[in-house]
Design an enzyme around this catalytic site. Structure first.
Site, PDB file in Angstrom:
ATOM      1  N   ASN A 155     -35.795  17.403  18.069  1.00 19.19           N
ATOM      2  CA  ASN A 155     -36.445  18.671  17.708  1.00 19.19           C
ATOM      3  C   ASN A 155     -36.174  19.778  18.714  1.00 19.19           C
ATOM      4  O   ASN A 155     -35.906  20.915  18.331  1.00 19.19           O
ATOM      5  CB  ASN A 155     -37.960  18.467  17.565  1.00 19.19           C
ATOM      6  CG  ASN A 155     -38.323  17.494  16.455  1.00 19.19           C
ATOM      7  OD1 ASN A 155     -37.431  17.015  15.745  1.00 19.19           O
ATOM      8  ND2 ASN A 155     -39.604  17.193  16.304  1.00 19.19           N
TER       9      ASN A 155
ATOM     10  N   THR B 179     -25.380  65.358  -2.117  1.00 19.95           N
ATOM     11  CA  THR B 179     -26.696  64.729  -2.287  1.00 19.95           C
ATOM     12  C   THR B 179     -26.788  64.348  -3.765  1.00 19.95           C
ATOM     13  O   THR B 179     -26.245  65.073  -4.614  1.00 19.95           O
ATOM     14  CB  THR B 179     -27.871  65.662  -1.901  1.00 19.95           C
ATOM     15  OG1 THR B 179     -28.022  66.666  -2.896  1.00 19.95           O
ATOM     16  CG2 THR B 179     -27.675  66.311  -0.529  1.00 19.95           C
ATOM     17  N   HIS B 180     -27.393  63.255  -4.069  1.00 19.66           N
ATOM     18  CA  HIS B 180     -27.445  62.742  -5.449  1.00 19.66           C
ATOM     19  C   HIS B 180     -26.046  62.533  -6.015  1.00 19.66           C
ATOM     20  O   HIS B 180     -25.846  62.611  -7.221  1.00 19.66           O
ATOM     21  CB  HIS B 180     -28.221  63.694  -6.379  1.00 19.66           C
ATOM     22  CG  HIS B 180     -29.543  64.133  -5.848  1.00 19.66           C
ATOM     23  ND1 HIS B 180     -30.726  63.497  -6.160  1.00 19.66           N
ATOM     24  CD2 HIS B 180     -29.867  65.145  -5.002  1.00 19.66           C
ATOM     25  CE1 HIS B 180     -31.735  64.109  -5.541  1.00 19.66           C
ATOM     26  NE2 HIS B 180     -31.234  65.103  -4.823  1.00 19.66           N
TER      27      HIS B 180
ATOM     28  N   SER C  97      -3.087  43.385  -8.634  1.00 18.94           N
ATOM     29  CA  SER C  97      -3.657  42.771  -9.831  1.00 18.94           C
ATOM     30  C   SER C  97      -2.668  41.758 -10.375  1.00 18.94           C
ATOM     31  O   SER C  97      -1.461  41.945 -10.264  1.00 18.94           O
ATOM     32  CB  SER C  97      -3.952  43.853 -10.875  1.00 18.94           C
ATOM     33  OG  SER C  97      -3.968  43.287 -12.174  1.00 18.94           O
TER      34      SER C  97
ATOM     35  N   ASN D 142      -5.951  47.208  -5.462  1.00 14.17           N
ATOM     36  CA  ASN D 142      -7.404  47.080  -5.547  1.00 14.17           C
ATOM     37  C   ASN D 142      -8.069  47.003  -4.168  1.00 14.17           C
ATOM     38  O   ASN D 142      -7.524  46.378  -3.255  1.00 14.17           O
ATOM     39  CB  ASN D 142      -7.765  45.836  -6.371  1.00 14.17           C
ATOM     40  CG  ASN D 142      -7.347  45.985  -7.827  1.00 14.17           C
ATOM     41  OD1 ASN D 142      -7.405  47.085  -8.385  1.00 14.17           O
ATOM     42  ND2 ASN D 142      -6.902  44.895  -8.425  1.00 14.17           N
TER      43      ASN D 142
ATOM     44  N   TYR E   1     -43.044  20.230  13.935  1.00  9.42           N
ATOM     45  CA  TYR E   1     -41.755  20.024  13.279  1.00  9.42           C
ATOM     46  C   TYR E   1     -41.951  19.420  11.903  1.00  9.42           C
ATOM     47  O   TYR E   1     -42.815  18.561  11.700  1.00  9.42           O
ATOM     48  CB  TYR E   1     -40.864  19.091  14.119  1.00  9.42           C
ATOM     49  CG  TYR E   1     -39.531  18.845  13.420  1.00  9.42           C
ATOM     50  CD1 TYR E   1     -38.482  19.750  13.557  1.00  9.42           C
ATOM     51  CD2 TYR E   1     -39.351  17.743  12.578  1.00  9.42           C
ATOM     52  CE1 TYR E   1     -37.278  19.560  12.883  1.00  9.42           C
ATOM     53  CE2 TYR E   1     -38.149  17.545  11.906  1.00  9.42           C
ATOM     54  CZ  TYR E   1     -37.123  18.460  12.064  1.00  9.42           C
ATOM     55  OH  TYR E   1     -35.941  18.279  11.393  1.00  9.42           O
TER      56      TYR E   1
ATOM     57  N   GLN F 152     -34.821  21.873   8.706  1.00  8.92           N
ATOM     58  CA  GLN F 152     -33.372  21.663   8.624  1.00  8.92           C
ATOM     59  C   GLN F 152     -32.747  22.626   7.595  1.00  8.92           C
ATOM     60  O   GLN F 152     -31.602  23.041   7.758  1.00  8.92           O
ATOM     61  CB  GLN F 152     -33.094  20.209   8.229  1.00  8.92           C
ATOM     62  CG  GLN F 152     -31.641  19.871   8.043  1.00  8.92           C
ATOM     63  CD  GLN F 152     -31.445  18.382   7.827  1.00  8.92           C
ATOM     64  OE1 GLN F 152     -31.715  17.578   8.718  1.00  8.92           O
ATOM     65  NE2 GLN F 152     -30.995  17.995   6.643  1.00  8.92           N
TER      66      GLN F 152
ATOM     67  N   LYS G  72     -31.021  25.927   8.649  1.00  8.60           N
ATOM     68  CA  LYS G  72     -29.800  25.939   9.470  1.00  8.60           C
ATOM     69  C   LYS G  72     -28.601  26.511   8.708  1.00  8.60           C
ATOM     70  O   LYS G  72     -27.925  27.425   9.202  1.00  8.60           O
ATOM     71  CB  LYS G  72     -29.501  24.510   9.937  1.00  8.60           C
ATOM     72  CG  LYS G  72     -28.445  24.432  11.005  1.00  8.60           C
ATOM     73  CD  LYS G  72     -28.031  22.987  11.264  1.00  8.60           C
ATOM     74  CE  LYS G  72     -29.108  22.196  12.007  1.00  8.60           C
ATOM     75  NZ  LYS G  72     -28.776  20.755  12.074  1.00  8.60           N
TER      76      LYS G  72
HETATM   77  N1  ARG Z   1     -31.166  17.765  11.494  1.00  7.03           N
HETATM   78  C1  ARG Z   1     -32.452  17.963  12.002  1.00  7.03           C
HETATM   79  C2  ARG Z   1     -32.863  19.424  11.914  1.00  7.03           C
HETATM   80  O1  ARG Z   1     -32.009  20.255  11.776  1.00  7.03           O
HETATM   81  C3  ARG Z   1     -32.481  17.556  13.438  1.00  7.03           C
HETATM   82  C4  ARG Z   1     -33.857  17.288  13.930  1.00  7.03           C
HETATM   83  C5  ARG Z   1     -34.326  16.006  13.334  1.00  7.03           C
HETATM   84  N2  ARG Z   1     -35.674  15.713  13.805  1.00  7.03           N
HETATM   85  C6  ARG Z   1     -36.463  14.857  13.163  1.00  7.03           C
HETATM   86  N3  ARG Z   1     -37.622  14.685  13.650  1.00  7.03           N
HETATM   87  N4  ARG Z   1     -36.081  14.227  12.084  1.00  7.03           N
HETATM   88  O2  ARG Z   1     -34.017  19.734  11.947  1.00  7.03           O
END
Ligand code: ARG
Length: 428
Positions: A111, A156-157, A279, A287, A318, A323, A326
């Protein structure tokens, strides 16, 4: 698949495993070098509190360096043989070093491990955003200087309104990207705090050298509260995405201007050929695909903001939901930086058609100048406005006279380029 958390017993269901990992291990490629760097700092920190011997720490550090090299060279591939990047690191170290490898996770959790990698990534992305925004501002400033007094209509506009200049148009984007550079720096300062050593969100029963580890990683402070460290996941992504979105908004507007002004109907600018495509069916076409895809970057960033903020409806601590923040963050970061990198060259190589722009400044566009001139002579502005409205074509002027007469700071007669230049150098 081998898991860090295997305790023997239950064998995992393959579909469940695939579902849990999702695209995560692939996104971890973007974080992998940061994760390795943070692992090296963690190892050094453990050695300082004698949880690793000097020999163990040296061996771990060397192996982590080797892993970074192999990953960069493409000889180590992070793929779905691994649950995530964190597991790949520990398994690599354990395979090579045995017990020392098995010790590397002392005092940390995945984490805080993923959090520190994300913060390092965010800082690096903001450094790039800052540099690219400044490079874009420089290119716009150069172009504003070069075409300071080239007349074009102001709208403008989307209706022709008053005489304006290419200088004013270009300086507008210069100032916009200076704001974006400043915003990137401010966000970087906000995120410049190290979460490593907060473990799963509640600290650990060790005297970890959090301050030293933060310093080694180039952070200016530690993120103090372990629970807040976890609660900042996603929030930190949103801060980064907000900075990216500011620049993406400016990029979208500039791209829109170019796609409009490069049509035959306007004919004000010609896009450099290498920024256009052909094209497949119409032999006559060039283009503006590059400009159009630049325009979509905001959509990618805004989509990521929605995805991340939607995933964050969570209580403290957490949750694996995190996840899901990400992918959108990393994807939007990459899209925005790749797009911004094209801006300086695009601005430098735009071809203008001054004759077309001048021809679009019809005599009615001087109406505002004329009303203001009368007001300057003492006629109440509303009366001046009405009298000019009665004869819109009357009164001859030239674009040059009109541009030069607007002398208050920032306007066409005084673009304020030196102020903008000093702000740019202050931001460097
Ligand atoms: N892939 C997980 C994430 O992006 C990593 C952390 C995992 N932690 C857990 N307690 N399962 O959050």
């Amino acid at each position: 698949m081998r898991h860090l958390w295997d305790k023997g017993g239950v064998s995992p269901d393959e579909r469940v495993e695939r579902f849990l990992a999702g695209e995560d291990v692939h996104w971890d490629r973007e974080l992998f070098l940061h994760d390795i760097r943070a692992s090296r700092a963690h190892v050094a920190g453990l050695a300082r509190i004698a949880l690793l011997s000097a020999d163990e720490a040296a061996a771990l550090d060397a192996s982590l360096g080797a892993l970074a090299d192999e990953f960069t060279a493409g000889t180590f591939v992070l793929d779905d043989r691994f649950e995530d990047g964190h597991s790949a690191i520990e398994l690599y170290l354990t395979e090579r070093l045995g017990d020392a490898g098995r010790k590397v996770h002392t005092g940390r959790s995945r984490n805080d491990q993923v959090l520190v990698a994300l913060r390092l990534h965010a800082k690096e992305t903001l450094d790039h955003l800052h540099a690219l925004s400044l490079a874009s501002a420089d290119a716009f400033l150069d172009r504003a200087e070069r075409d300071a007094m080239t007349p074009m209509p102001g709208y403008t506009h989307l209706q022709r309104a008053v005489p304006s200049s290419v200088g004013l148009w270009m300086a507008a984007f210069a100032e916009a990207f200076l704001d974006d550079a400043e915003n990137a720096r401010a966000t970087r300062t906000l995120l410049d705090a190290c979460p490593l050593g907060t473990a799963a969100g509640y600290g650990v029963n060790l005297p970890l050298d959090r301050v030293g580890v933060a310093r080694d990683l180039g952070f200016s402070r530690v993120l103090v509260n372990p629970m807040y460290a976890q609660n900042s996941r996603g929030k930190l992504d949103l801060a980064l995405l907000s900075s990216l979105s500011q620049a993406a908004l400016d990029l979208r507007r500039f791209a829109w201007d170019l796609s409009l002004f490069s049509t035959a109907e306007f004919g004000f600018v010609t896009l450099p050929e290498r920024f256009t495509t052909g094209s497949s069916i119409m032999p006559n076409k060039r283009n503006p695909d590059v400009v159009e895809l630049l325009r979509t970057v905001y959509a990618v960033v805004a989509g990521a903001q929605v995805e991340v903020s939607s995933a964050l409806s969570l209580p403290s601590g957490y949750h694996r939901d995190l996840q899901a923040t990400k992918g959108p963050t990393l994807r939007a970061s990459r899209a925005a930086l790749d797009a911004l990198a094209l801006v300086p060259e695009l601005v430098r190589s735009l071809e203008l058609s001054p004759a077309r722009m001048r021809a679009a400044i019809t005599s009615d566009l001087y109406a505002t100048d004329r009303a203001v001139d009368l007001a300057r002579q003492g006629v109440p502005f509303r009366d001046a406005y009405r009298s000019v409205a009665e004869d819109l074509q009357g009164g001859a002027s030239t674009p040059e006279q009109s541009l030069a007469a607007r002398v208050s700071p920032g306007a066409t007669g005084d673009l304020g380029l030196s102020e903008l230049r000093s702000r740019a150098s202050a931001l460097r």
